[in-house]
Design a protein around this motif. Structure first.
Motif, PDB file in Angstrom:
ATOM      1  N   GLY A 194       0.820  -1.200   0.000  1.00 38.92           N
ATOM      2  CA  GLY A 194       0.000   0.000   0.000  1.00 38.92           C
ATOM      3  C   GLY A 194       0.859   1.258   0.000  1.00 38.92           C
ATOM      4  N   SER A 195       0.357   2.291  -0.644  1.00 41.33           N
ATOM      5  CA  SER A 195       1.058   3.572  -0.675  1.00 41.33           C
ATOM      6  C   SER A 195       0.045   4.695  -0.640  1.00 41.33           C
ATOM      7  CB  SER A 195       1.921   3.682  -1.940  1.00 41.33           C
ATOM      8  OG  SER A 195       2.569   4.945  -1.996  1.00 41.33           O
ATOM      9  N   GLY A 196       0.298   5.663   0.210  1.00 38.98           N
ATOM     10  CA  GLY A 196      -0.505   6.875   0.245  1.00 38.98           C
ATOM     11  C   GLY A 196       0.210   7.979  -0.506  1.00 38.98           C
ATOM     12  N   GLU A 197      -0.294   9.204  -0.374  1.00 40.21           N
ATOM     13  CA  GLU A 197       0.227  10.314  -1.169  1.00 40.21           C
ATOM     14  C   GLU A 197       1.417  10.995  -0.475  1.00 40.21           C
ATOM     15  OE1 GLU A 197      -3.104  12.383   1.218  1.00 40.21           O
ATOM     16  OE2 GLU A 197      -2.554  10.368   0.553  1.00 40.21           O
ATOM     17  N   ALA A 198       2.383  10.202  -0.044  1.00 39.97           N
ATOM     18  CA  ALA A 198       3.577  10.745   0.605  1.00 39.97           C
ATOM     19  C   ALA A 198       4.809  10.395  -0.216  1.00 39.97           C
ATOM     20  CB  ALA A 198       3.714  10.199   2.020  1.00 39.97           C
ATOM     21  N   ARG A 199       5.607  11.400  -0.513  1.00 39.91           N
ATOM     22  CA  ARG A 199       6.854  11.178  -1.248  1.00 39.91           C
ATOM     23  C   ARG A 199       7.877  10.509  -0.339  1.00 39.91           C
ATOM     24  NH1 ARG A 199       5.348  16.550  -1.966  1.00 39.91           N
ATOM     25  NH2 ARG A 199       4.572  17.078  -4.051  1.00 39.91           N
ATOM     26  N   GLU A 200       8.859   9.871  -0.941  1.00 37.19           N
ATOM     27  CA  GLU A 200       9.943   9.285  -0.164  1.00 37.19           C
ATOM     28  C   GLU A 200      10.918  10.383   0.235  1.00 37.19           C
ATOM     29  OE1 GLU A 200      11.712   6.165  -2.385  1.00 37.19           O
ATOM     30  OE2 GLU A 200       9.904   4.916  -2.394  1.00 37.19           O
TER      31      GLU A 200
ATOM     32  N   SER B 267       4.252  15.337   7.059  1.00 35.90           N
ATOM     33  CA  SER B 267       3.690  16.614   6.588  1.00 35.90           C
ATOM     34  C   SER B 267       4.571  17.234   5.502  1.00 35.90           C
ATOM     35  CB  SER B 267       3.532  17.588   7.760  1.00 35.90           C
ATOM     36  OG  SER B 267       4.783  17.880   8.358  1.00 35.90           O
ATOM     37  N   GLU B 268       5.880  17.033   5.588  1.00 32.84           N
ATOM     38  CA  GLU B 268       6.803  17.567   4.579  1.00 32.84           C
ATOM     39  C   GLU B 268       6.728  16.778   3.271  1.00 32.84           C
ATOM     40  OE1 GLU B 268      10.385  19.186   7.495  1.00 32.84           O
ATOM     41  OE2 GLU B 268      10.431  17.127   6.754  1.00 32.84           O
ATOM     42  N   ARG B 269       6.333  15.523   3.370  1.00 31.92           N
ATOM     43  CA  ARG B 269       6.359  14.636   2.203  1.00 31.92           C
ATOM     44  C   ARG B 269       5.009  14.479   1.522  1.00 31.92           C
ATOM     45  NH1 ARG B 269       7.747   9.223   3.643  1.00 31.92           N
ATOM     46  NH2 ARG B 269       7.554   9.508   5.870  1.00 31.92           N
ATOM     47  N   THR B 270       3.936  14.933   2.184  1.00 32.51           N
ATOM     48  CA  THR B 270       2.596  14.678   1.675  1.00 32.51           C
ATOM     49  C   THR B 270       2.244  15.572   0.495  1.00 32.51           C
ATOM     50  OG1 THR B 270       1.835  13.960   3.853  1.00 32.51           O
ATOM     51  CG2 THR B 270       0.146  14.620   2.281  1.00 32.51           C
ATOM     52  N   VAL B 271       1.765  14.977  -0.574  1.00 36.03           N
ATOM     53  CA  VAL B 271       1.333  15.718  -1.756  1.00 36.03           C
ATOM     54  C   VAL B 271       0.087  16.535  -1.421  1.00 36.03           C
ATOM     55  CG1 VAL B 271       0.401  15.465  -4.090  1.00 36.03           C
ATOM     56  CG2 VAL B 271       2.298  14.011  -3.331  1.00 36.03           C
ATOM     57  N   ARG B 272       0.131  17.808  -1.689  1.00 35.36           N
ATOM     58  CA  ARG B 272      -1.000  18.732  -1.415  1.00 35.36           C
ATOM     59  C   ARG B 272      -1.497  18.541   0.016  1.00 35.36           C
ATOM     60  NH1 ARG B 272      -2.691  20.865  -6.643  1.00 35.36           N
ATOM     61  NH2 ARG B 272      -4.307  22.025  -5.535  1.00 35.36           N
ATOM     62  N   TYR B 273      -0.583  18.723   0.944  1.00 38.70           N
ATOM     63  CA  TYR B 273      -0.846  18.504   2.375  1.00 38.70           C
ATOM     64  C   TYR B 273      -2.102  19.256   2.835  1.00 38.70           C
ATOM     65  CZ  TYR B 273       0.135  18.448   7.428  1.00 38.70           C
ATOM     66  OH  TYR B 273       0.057  18.291   8.795  1.00 38.70           O
ATOM     67  N   ARG B 274      -3.027  18.523   3.409  1.00 41.27           N
ATOM     68  CA  ARG B 274      -4.307  19.030   3.936  1.00 41.27           C
ATOM     69  C   ARG B 274      -5.154  19.751   2.893  1.00 41.27           C
ATOM     70  NH1 ARG B 274      -2.742  21.211  10.078  1.00 41.27           N
ATOM     71  NH2 ARG B 274      -2.397  19.122  10.959  1.00 41.27           N
ATOM     72  N   ASP B 275      -4.886  19.492   1.640  1.00 41.19           N
ATOM     73  CA  ASP B 275      -5.647  20.122   0.557  1.00 41.19           C
ATOM     74  C   ASP B 275      -6.655  19.109   0.014  1.00 41.19           C
ATOM     75  OD1 ASP B 275      -6.670  21.333  -1.679  1.00 41.19           O
ATOM     76  OD2 ASP B 275      -4.724  21.781  -2.599  1.00 41.19           O
ATOM     77  N   LEU B 276      -7.920  19.294   0.347  1.00 44.81           N
ATOM     78  CA  LEU B 276      -8.978  18.402  -0.120  1.00 44.81           C
ATOM     79  C   LEU B 276      -9.845  19.069  -1.184  1.00 44.81           C
ATOM     80  CD1 LEU B 276      -9.996  16.643   3.215  1.00 44.81           C
ATOM     81  CD2 LEU B 276      -8.774  15.656   1.266  1.00 44.81           C
TER      82      LEU B 276
END
Length: 247
Positions: free
Chosen positions: A140-146, A152-161
């Motif tokens: 499984g993979s969520g929207e977090a970069r390696e 929070s630093e790695r999340t794509v469009r952090y808290r943007d829904l």
């Protein structure tokens, strides 16, 4: 690049200490997936998995993937603490050497009727097979970069829904699945099952982000669940498995 895990008769995509990016059976072997009828708490789950694998005449090192269910999303530190506990059994089974972990994994949090404690939903292991059909399980993979210090630093469009933000999150995850399958030389045309985990309506992006790319050729199983870390919103995994059991 993949690595061989000879004691398990599979190769894997090197990842972080808690899991690999995916596992694919070696020639002469296949992956069998076993789902519990009801989630089983972690310690008891490991016990039952060991019994099942041994009854199949296989070593514990054939354990190749698992799917977990947790009560709620973790903080960064909480997730690390859980993972440090989880890999202890893998080390005892000869799977984790303190640095490299070949076992693929998904770990998500049901939004409704979650388990009281982290539990096993399903597991996969390798067994001999005369079939030449390949089999694999992608983690499984969520929207977090390696890379990066925190989620929070790695999340794509952090808290943007917003519609655009969510579309980008979904696209990032679909890309990640494609990259991982590609490491084994496979693609969506090879997957026999695809699962998605979110509590948000992804229908507006379903056709373009998933169907047109072939990700839903065998349908799509939607679990109303959150990814395992707070503020991740969308996760997927996929597999090519011919033998699946429910116990």
């Amino acid at each position: 690049m993949t690595s061989d895990f000879l004691p398990g008769n599979y190769r894997f995509i090197p990842g972080v200490f808690q899991y690999s990016g995916g596992a694919a059976a070696d020639p002469g072997f296949e992956i069998e997936r076993v789902r519990f009828d009801k989630p089983v708490p972690l310690a008891e789950g490991f016990k039952q998995i060991a019994q099942y694998i041994k009854a199949a005449g296989r070593p514990l090192t054939s354990f190749a993937a698992c799917e977990l269910r947790s009560p709620a999303a973790f903080t960064d530190q909480g997730f690390r603490d859980f993972n440090l506990h989880y890999v202890k059994t893998l080390a005892e089974w000869g799977l984790y050497d303190g640095k490299t972990n070949p076992v693929a994994r998904s770990n998500v949090c049901p939004e409704i009727d979650p388990p009281a404690e982290p539990s096993f939903y399903a597991f996969s292991f390798t067994r001999p097979s005369e079939s030449t059909t390949p089999s694999f399980v992608i983690s499984g993979s969520g929207e977090a970069r390696e890379g990066g210090a925190t989620y929070s630093e790695r999340t794509v469009r952090y808290r943007d829904l917003s519609p655009d933000g969510f579309k980008e999150k979904v696209g990032f995850v679909v890309d990640a699945m494609e990259r991982r399958m590609g490491e084994f030389g496979f693609g969506w045309k090879d997957a026999t099952a695809v699962q998605t985990y979110t509590v948000h309506d992804f229908h507006p992006v379903f056709a373009d982000a998933l169907v047109r790319r072939g990700a839903a050729r065998s349908g799509l199983t939607w679990h109303f669940a959150r990814p395992p870390v707070i503020d991740l919103e969308y996760e997927m995994d996929c597999r090519r498995v011919m033998r699946e059991m429910v116990i």
